[in-house]
Design a protein around this motif. Structure first.
Motif, mmCIF file in Angstrom:
data_model
loop_
_atom_site.group_PDB
_atom_site.id
_atom_site.type_symbol
_atom_site.label_atom_id
_atom_site.label_comp_id
_atom_site.label_asym_id
_atom_site.label_seq_id
_atom_site.Cartn_x
_atom_site.Cartn_y
_atom_site.Cartn_z
ATOM 1 N N UNK A 49 0.821 -1.217 0.000
ATOM 2 C CA UNK A 49 0.000 0.000 0.000
ATOM 3 C C UNK A 49 0.853 1.263 0.000
ATOM 4 N N UNK A 50 1.874 1.302 0.836
ATOM 5 C CA UNK A 50 2.757 2.470 0.925
ATOM 6 C C UNK A 50 4.215 2.014 0.910
ATOM 7 N N UNK A 51 4.716 1.620 -0.248
ATOM 8 C CA UNK A 51 6.093 1.103 -0.295
ATOM 9 C C UNK A 51 7.152 2.171 -0.006
ATOM 10 N N UNK A 52 6.794 3.437 -0.128
ATOM 11 C CA UNK A 52 7.755 4.490 0.173
ATOM 12 C C UNK A 52 7.898 4.739 1.672
ATOM 13 N N UNK A 53 6.939 4.271 2.478
ATOM 14 C CA UNK A 53 6.984 4.502 3.925
ATOM 15 C C UNK A 53 7.264 3.246 4.739
#
Length: 162
Positions: A49-53
């Motif tokens: 869902x949020x691979x950057x976080x």
């Protein structure tokens, strides 16, 4: 997700800690083999869902906490959950394009691989098991994946609208 990155990161950590609590919740002796991989499901969800976080660091921290709670060799679960987050980062572009059923199959493969590595590490530390019942949680987690991801998306959208 939420209006500020700090709130969303707090929500991510809250859900990971909740999954940690579900993972170590005591069950009757015969039912332990049927426990889904709650931490694995939550980590896969947030890595996709949020691979950057969310990534390897989150898997490592939750793994260290799980090692401390369960009393296993320090770093065993940290290595396994870090590997899971890394594998999620590798398959992220394909995972997002798949349907929920295809995602369930990929969750089965990811968690099955991680369970095999965990079993291999257990044989190194002396906890040897010859049967394949250690793969049952992966199968149950894959069956739960459509419901799990849909529920978390709805919860995430509801919190974002508040």
């Amino acid at each position: 997700m939420a209006k500020t990155p700090a709130v969303s990161l707090i929500f991510v950590w809250f859900t990971l800690i909740l999954a940690l609590c579900l993972q170590v919740m005591p069950l009757a002796e015969g039912w332990q083999v049927y426990r889904p991989e709650w931490i694995g499901l939550m980590l896969i969800y947030w890595c996709m869902r949020t691979p950057d976080r969310v990534g390897v660091f989150h898997g490592f921290v939750i793994g260290i906490l799980l090692d401390l709670i369960e009393g296993t060799a320090l770093g065993q679960h940290a290595l396994i959950l870090s590997l899971l987050a890394f594998l999620c980062a590798l398959v992220y572009p394909r995972f997002r394009a798949y349907s929920l059923v295809q995602q369930s199959v990929l969750v089965l493969v990811l968690l099955g691989l991680v369970q095999l590595v965990e079993q291999w590490l257990r044989t190194l530390t002396g906890d040897f098991s010859i049967h394949l019942s250690f793969l049952i949680p992966s199968l149950i987690s894959a069956v739960l994946w459509p419901w799990w991801s849909t529920m978390l998306k709805a919860l995430e959208q509801r919190l974002a609208s508040v």
